[in-house]
Structure formats: structure tokens, C-alpha cells
Design an enzyme around this catalytic site. Structure first.
Site, mmCIF file in Angstrom:
data_model
loop_
_atom_site.group_PDB
_atom_site.id
_atom_site.type_symbol
_atom_site.label_atom_id
_atom_site.label_comp_id
_atom_site.label_asym_id
_atom_site.label_seq_id
_atom_site.Cartn_x
_atom_site.Cartn_y
_atom_site.Cartn_z
ATOM 1 N N CYS A 100 2.331 60.964 30.071
ATOM 2 C CA CYS A 100 0.909 60.392 30.217
ATOM 3 C C CYS A 100 -0.111 60.934 31.047
ATOM 4 C CB CYS A 100 1.284 59.062 30.857
ATOM 5 S SG CYS A 100 2.437 57.950 29.809
ATOM 6 N N CYS A 113 -0.191 58.591 25.435
ATOM 7 C CA CYS A 113 -0.268 57.609 26.564
ATOM 8 C C CYS A 113 -1.324 57.975 27.841
ATOM 9 C CB CYS A 113 0.892 57.110 27.099
ATOM 10 S SG CYS A 113 2.074 58.353 27.572
#
Ligand code: N1C
Length: 249
Positions: A78, A157
């Protein structure tokens, strides 16, 4: 001498068939998985070859790689994920420590730069005589990148980056794999997408480019869209601070 002929000649004639390609695949895979010990590279190889071996090399759809992807799913990082289209070398210039591209995943790194295919009625892997990227849609290499990239994008993400080419007329092309990736991005996981328009001395398109409107139309409206124009030379000299990885453009 007869034995030599029987053993060596077929091996030479077969050339790169299965042998070297498989050995390289396993070697790279084992290097990457050395610490965690998983997934099992022999299992990854068998899931991989199951997708195309014995098939007509123009009849391997992306779904053929479903089992491979579930055996070795891409691990998202992420806030560090990097996508690109027509900017591969540039994207990798900056991507090393602070950004994760598809080629930094297990399957991506093992298969980057490789060509492979099977043949009807054969259990071999061939590395030459395979269909080219645009020769037929369902070729083993293109289908792999489509399937693998779809998964990589689906798990993306946080704040993400895409590097596009500002020195071509259509930086966002509907025919590209990046266009498939965009449709996979979900605001459940992804907070923002920063498009970096990289230009060399010739600026052909900037953030106002028409094709970028198509990109935004495809993007989940819950994902914040940002666009920045950066020159290649600025990119070349800019280095992220190792600890924070704050963007340097
Ligand atoms: O068709 P593209 O670019 O838009 O695909 C790029 C996009 C990236 O964001 C990656 O995540 O799709 C993924 N991807 C790869 O990771 C990859 N590695 C090597 C797509 N293609 C990849 N390749 C090879 O680059 C592939 O075999 C094909 O020849 C090119 C596609 O590049 P592109 O048209 O610049």
C-alpha cells in the site's frame, strides 16, 4: 560415441525447449522465495505450465492463468504501488526502493522479458517460434500480463502512482494493459491515483490531454485523481528520501 549422439543431439536440437527456461524460472523463483520458503516454486512452475502446455499458442485466454495467480498471488504494498504505460524504463528508474511495480512481484520478476508458448500435442515449453504480442489476442505472453496485471491492480491500495508518456499523442490508450488495470482499481482499497506525465524534450501531451479524460471516466469516482507533469531529466536526477519515500517530483 553412439551414446553421445543419442543424448546430446536431441538436447541440442530441442535447444531451449523446457530445459533452460524452466531452470531459469525455478532459479529466479527460489532466489525470491528463499527467506519465506513460500510459495513452493515447483508448484508455481507446474501451475504456470498448465496454462499453455499442449495448447495452440493462439488459444490461451487470460483465464488459463487463474490457477497460477491463486498459487502465487501478488502481494500489495500500500502507498507504494506504481503502474506505467509506454514508460517501462523510466518507471523502473524510480521504482526500485520506494515503488512496487508488477515486475517486483514474484511472477512479474520471474517472467519479465521472457517469451514462452506450447504446441498442440507437445508437453514442451518453447521460447522461440511463439506468436508476437499483436499476432493473436490470446497468446500465452499477453494473456499472462493481462491476467497478472488485473490481479496486481485489483489489490492496489492507498495512494498509488501511474507513469504515462507525455511524448506520445495518446498517453492513455484503451488497447493498453494499463487501461485494463484502471478498471480494476477500487475505492474500497485505493485512496488516490497520481498520474505522472513524463516528457522528454518534446512535449506532445500534458495533463489536459483528451485521453486522460477517458482514464478519469474509467476510474472509480471514489478514488482521488491527481495529474502532474514532470520532465525526464527532473526524474533522472530526483531521488526519494530512503526513509520517507516522499515523492521527489
Ligand atoms: O500495455 P501497457 O504498457 O500499458 O502495460 C503496462 C501495465 C503496467 O502498469 C504493468 O503493471 O501492465 C503491467 N505490465 C507489466 O508489468 C509488464 N512487464 C513487462 C504489462 N506489460 C508488461 N511487460 C511487457 O511490456 C509486455 O510483455 C509488453 O510487451 C509490454 C507492454 O507495455 P506497454 O504497452 O508500455
Amino acid at each position: 560415441a553412439v551414446l553421445l549422439l543419442v543424448v546430446v543431439v536431441p538436447a541440442v536440437l530441442l535447444g531451449n525447449r523446457t530445459g533452460t527456461f524452466k531452470a531459469t524460472f525455478l532459479e529466479k523463483c527460489e532466489k525470491i522465495t528463499a527467506e519465506s520458503g513460500s510459495p513452493d516454486c515447483v508448484k508455481v512452475w507446474s501451475a504456470f505450465e498448465q496454462a499453455y502446455v499442449g495448447r495452440d499458442p493462439c488459444e490461451v485466454p487470460m483465464e488459463a492463468y487463474d490457477h497460477l495467480i491463486s498459487t502465487a498471488p501478488p502481494q500489495p504494498a500500500c502507498n507504494r504501488m506504481m503502474f506505467w504505460s509506454k514508460t517501462k524504463d523510466l518507471a523502473h528508474l524510480v521504482s526500485d526502493s520506494c515503488y512496487q511495480t508488477m515486475e517486483d512481484t514474484l511472477l512479474g520478476s520471474v517472467l519479465d522479458g521472457q517469451t514462452w508458448c506450447g504446441k498442440k500435442g507437445s508437453s514442451n515449453t518453447y521460447t522461440s517460434g511463439c506468436p508476437g504480442w499483436t499476432e493473436c489476442e490470446n497468446n500465452p505472453v499477453k494473456s499472462f500480463w493481462k491476467r497478472g496485471s488485473t490481479e496486481f491492480a485489483a489489490v492496489a491500495c492507498g495512494n498509488t502512482t501511474a507513469m504515462l508518456n507525455g511524448s506520445i499523442a495518446t498517453p492513455f490508450s484503451s488497447a493498453s494493459i494499463f487501461a485494463i488495470e484502471v478498471t480494476q482499481f477500487t475505492s474500497d482499497r485505493m485512496r488516490s491515483l497520481t498520474v505522472i506525465m513524463v516528457t522528454n524534450d518534446v512535449v506532445v501531451s500534458n495533463c489536459t490531454n483528451e485521453s486522460l479524460k477517458d482514464l478519469q471516466k474509467e476510474l472509480d469516482p471514489g478514488i482521488r485523481y491527481i495529474c502532474k507533469e514532470v520532465t525526464e531529466s527532473a526524474l533522472n536526477t530526483c531521488r526519494e528520501v530512503p526513509d520517507t519515500c516522499a515523492p521527489c517530483w
